[in-house]
Enzyme design. Structure first.
Site, PDB file in Angstrom:
ATOM      1  N   GLU A   1       5.463  -1.957 -25.995  1.00 35.47           N
ATOM      2  CA  GLU A   1       5.198  -1.103 -27.436  1.00 35.47           C
ATOM      3  C   GLU A   1       5.550  -1.519 -28.812  1.00 35.47           C
ATOM      4  O   GLU A   1       6.028  -1.031 -28.988  1.00 35.47           O
ATOM      5  CB  GLU A   1       5.554   0.141 -27.208  1.00 35.47           C
ATOM      6  CG  GLU A   1       6.754   0.534 -25.995  1.00 35.47           C
ATOM      7  CD  GLU A   1       6.634   1.731 -25.672  1.00 35.47           C
ATOM      8  OE1 GLU A   1       7.615   2.728 -26.325  1.00 35.47           O
ATOM      9  OE2 GLU A   1       7.056   2.295 -24.767  1.00 35.47           O
TER      10      GLU A   1
ATOM     11  N   ASP B   1       6.780   6.395 -14.987  1.00 36.31           N
ATOM     12  CA  ASP B   1       7.688   5.864 -15.929  1.00 36.31           C
ATOM     13  C   ASP B   1       8.913   4.831 -15.885  1.00 36.31           C
ATOM     14  O   ASP B   1       9.231   4.656 -14.448  1.00 36.31           O
ATOM     15  CB  ASP B   1       8.205   7.077 -16.967  1.00 36.31           C
ATOM     16  CG  ASP B   1       8.362   6.577 -18.477  1.00 36.31           C
ATOM     17  OD1 ASP B   1       8.073   5.484 -18.875  1.00 36.31           O
ATOM     18  OD2 ASP B   1       8.286   7.732 -18.890  1.00 36.31           O
TER      19      ASP B   1
ATOM     20  N   GLU C   1       0.290   3.786 -20.935  1.00 33.17           N
ATOM     21  CA  GLU C   1       1.078   3.552 -21.832  1.00 33.17           C
ATOM     22  C   GLU C   1       0.454   2.028 -22.256  1.00 33.17           C
ATOM     23  O   GLU C   1      -0.559   1.505 -22.601  1.00 33.17           O
ATOM     24  CB  GLU C   1       2.142   4.039 -22.078  1.00 33.17           C
ATOM     25  CG  GLU C   1       2.813   3.718 -23.525  1.00 33.17           C
ATOM     26  CD  GLU C   1       3.954   4.398 -23.428  1.00 33.17           C
ATOM     27  OE1 GLU C   1       4.951   4.534 -24.273  1.00 33.17           O
ATOM     28  OE2 GLU C   1       4.733   3.426 -21.942  1.00 33.17           O
TER      29      GLU C   1
ATOM     30  N   GLU D   1       5.800   8.940 -29.496  1.00 28.30           N
ATOM     31  CA  GLU D   1       6.468   9.669 -29.237  1.00 28.30           C
ATOM     32  C   GLU D   1       7.717   8.577 -29.908  1.00 28.30           C
ATOM     33  O   GLU D   1       9.554   9.116 -29.992  1.00 28.30           O
ATOM     34  CB  GLU D   1       7.174   8.886 -27.729  1.00 28.30           C
ATOM     35  CG  GLU D   1       6.893   7.470 -27.769  1.00 28.30           C
ATOM     36  CD  GLU D   1       7.787   7.266 -26.007  1.00 28.30           C
ATOM     37  OE1 GLU D   1       6.831   7.899 -25.058  1.00 28.30           O
ATOM     38  OE2 GLU D   1       7.806   5.697 -25.918  1.00 28.30           O
TER      39      GLU D   1
END
Length: 674
Positions: free
Chosen positions: A187, A426, A475, A481
């Site tokens: 990310e 996660d 994701e 976030e």
């Protein structure tokens, strides 16, 4: 099956080889030996604009052009097995061409029917392997196949993307942890530099986007990744080139990371996969666009993925979810202590029911650290589930990777029996073969228990959501976030990611901030976060970003203070019947229209530059329409929460001019006037 122009009927592989190749015959003792010769095959896209060429000499190379303009110059490919190399000094025995023109009934996607039209070239080689090349009007893909009786060990794979000039490239560097460069969050932000300035021996993760001449773009990624490691991208050995790299198979791991939820690889093998001898390998994909906006509505990854393995899918019901973690459980005006407790989740349930939000999520903290089969004393899970069922609201549970991997069968059976709708999983943070196998095993077993999955802390999608439609989001994106702890330029990132990361599939970006800030008054606040850009920018993301399972990041108290915004968010579907890319430039702005039934939804966003756009409404069938429009207010550049809601009349075929403030957006719900 249509044969290659160079192929003729034959009765034996040897005869076929003679008719395919201009061979050089070498005398040797008692007869002839085959020496490797040059042979070139080509295949065009259905519209004849994209061409792939495959050249077979001592190595196999491929190249791609679009409108006769070079996209990929000659690039070698090979698959290195433990005892042989497939693609080096390989002897061709057969070739075939075929044309495919069909449709795919998509499940929980951005459109209900996908036109699947491509031309295919298949090459078969003597050592029980083959190559398949597909050419679409929007790109190309190739994959290896093997047909060997015994299991095989893949040592490495040569994947090369050579370019003819020093093109600009968008790529996200992988994190660089001290112990294992392949263990990353997937990310990071996009660097934008010439190919020649990529840091050598530093990994990036796909998709990667290359700018070519005349506005053309080429995105590199992969599809149908199964029982094989994911592909990283790095600078190649040749000038202006990129190449693939793959994580070695994990031999030793240790528990660690956030709350002991991760499994860190401490030793890797000198091979990347042990796998079946007869199989198809992942697709290597180049998505090609003539205009940037074409990247906003591309289906290649879904098309290339394996078909659904779930026979009955009516139980899979994606939708929106009232989320607790981003807003730090900060509800107010209640007579109980807000937090991770039964009363708080009943409150979230009441909010979800009031606004027709399909689900609530219990994020990290409902179970003791590092566990999944127990709850903390403050959580009475069965009571929460029964209360939610009485309000027609589903309950999802968050889980760290390692506790679920260690207790998969018991956890799935337990929570399915209790009435849980799905799991948000996660901190996988890897895509080596062992981790990819975990994705498939969990997807299969979750489907058996009629549980949906949201893969957070994940690598990019490669089509798993088609193969197992109970997987409703991933994701692999720098989501909202991150505003809790960083000063990322989000309006810039937000206008890059739909052209790059979204090519791979849906994104668990988690929009919906009701506290909004311009670039001068934003600050990272962990417990009371705000977004960068305007309120309407946040609303538009619910239309623009693909997310069959889409969260409302802020807390119910803030949403109740903003009923107009909340009602709009709640009204936007998460899957659609049709998608139309309206306009866009990578890193500048993007605009998309999506249809569900007879109602259209339009979302547009801009970077920190204020912008006027003309949006054509030719996507609307003939007739009269009414639209509920959200637009940036006149002071939105100073006070980012400023917006205007209005109801206007529209007609098919007209153009409307919209204005977006710096970091702004525009959103509309358009429905026919009966």
């Amino acid at each position: 099956m249509k044969k290659s122009e160079s192929s003729l009927p034959s009765s034996s592989p040897g005869t076929q080889l003679l008719k395919h190749l201009p061979l050089i015959l070498i005398f040797s003792g008692n007869g002839f030996l085959f020496a490797q010769s040059t042979s070139t095959f080509s295949q065009l896209s259905p519209d004849s604009q994209i061409e792939i060429k495959v050249n077979i000499q001592d190595q196999i190379t491929w190249s791609v052009t679009n409108h006769s303009q070079q996209v990929i110059s000659s690039s070698p490919i090979a698959l290195h097995l433990e005892k042989e190399v497939l693609g080096v000094n390989s002897q061709l025995v057969d070739s075939n061409k075929k044309e495919v023109n069909t449709t795919i009934d998509a499940i929980n996607y951005k459109k209900d029917v996908i036109k699947d039209r491509y031309n295919e070239l298949t090459l078969e080689f003597r050592d029980n392997f083959g190559l398949i090349f597909r050419v679409y009007n929007s790109g190309v893909a190739y994959r290896f196949t093997t047909n060997k009786k015994e299991d095989i060990t893949v040592v490495s794979e040569d994947v090369n993307f050579n370019f003819s000039a020093d093109h600009m490239v968008y790529f996200p560097y992988a994190n660089d942890p001290a112990n294992d460069v392949y263990q990353i969050s997937f990310e990071n932000l996009y660097e934008y530099v010439p190919l020649s300035q990529m840091v050598k021996d530093t990994l990036a993760f796909a998709p990667v986007l290359v700018e070519l001449e005349k506005g053309m773009k080429a995105a590199i990624t992969e599809a149908d990744l199964e029982s094989y490691p994911g592909m990283f991208i790095k600078a190649g050995t040749k000038k202006y080139s990129l190449k693939g790299e793959f994580a070695g198979y994990p031999l030793e791991e240790e528990k660690g990371g956030h709350n002991g939820l991760q499994s860190f690889v401490t030793k890797r093998a000198d091979y990347i996969a042990k796998t079946r001898g007869t199989r198809k390998f992942p697709w290597r994909v180049i998505i090609i666009s003539d205009e940037d906006k074409e990247l906003l509505n591309n289906d290649m990854i879904y098309k290339l993925a394996a078909a659904s393995r779930i026979e009955h899918t009516s139980w899979i019901e994606p939708g929106k979810v009232a989320w607790d973690w981003w807003n730090d459980w900060n509800i107010s005006g209640v007579d109980f202590r807000a937090g991770i407790n039964t009363e708080t989740y009943k409150y979230y349930t009441d909010f979800a029911a009031e606004y027709n939000i399909e689900n609530i999520l219990l994020d990290e903290g409902w179970a003791p650290k590092g566990e999944i089969l127990n709850t903390i004393p403050e959580i009475h899970l069965e009571e929460i589930i029964k209360y939610a069922e009485s309000k027609d609201v589903g309950v999802w549970l968050w889980s760290g990777y390692l506790p679920l991997a260690q207790n998969m069968d018991e956890a799935l059976a337990t929570y399915s029996r209790m009435g849980v709708k799905g799991l948000k999983v996660d901190f996988m943070n890897r895509d080596d073969q062992k981790m990819v196998d975990f994705y498939y095993e969990l997807s299969r077993k979750a489907a058996e228990h009629k549980l949906m999955l949201d893969f957070h802390g994940s690598y990019k999608p490669t089509g798993l959501q088609r193969t197992y439609p109970n997987v409703v989001n991933f994701e692999g994106v720098r989501g909202l976030e991150n505003v809790k702890w960083s000063n990322t330029d989000f309006p810039l990132y937000d206008t890059r990611v739909p052209f790059i990361r979204m090519l791979a599939g849906p994104m668990d970006y988690t929009p919906g901030a009701m506290k909004n800030a311009n670039r001068h008054n934003f600050r990272a606040v962990h417990s009371a976060p705000m977004s960068q850009g305007t309120r309407v920018h946040q609303l538009a993301l619910y239309v623009l970003y693909e997310a069959p399972f889409n969260m409302l990041a802020d807390n119910p108290t803030n949403y109740k203070k903003e009923p107009e915004s909340t009602e709009f968010i709640a009204s936007v579907p998460t899957t659609f019947d049709e998608t139309v890319a309206l306009d866009g430039k990578v890193g500048e702005y993007a605009a998309i229209a999506r249809r569900k039934g007879e109602t259209w939804y339009v979302g547009a966003i801009t970077n920190w530059d204020a912008r006027n756009l003309e949006l054509g409404l030719s996507f609307l069938p003939a007739g009269k329409y009414e639209a509920v429009v959200f637009k940036d207010g006149i002071n939105a550049d100073r006070e980012a929460t400023d917006y205007v809601r209005e109801v206007i009349d529209l007609s098919s075929g007209e153009e409307i001019e919209i204005y977006m403030a710096p970091g702004g957006g525009w959103a509309a719900k358009i429905y026919p006037v009966k």
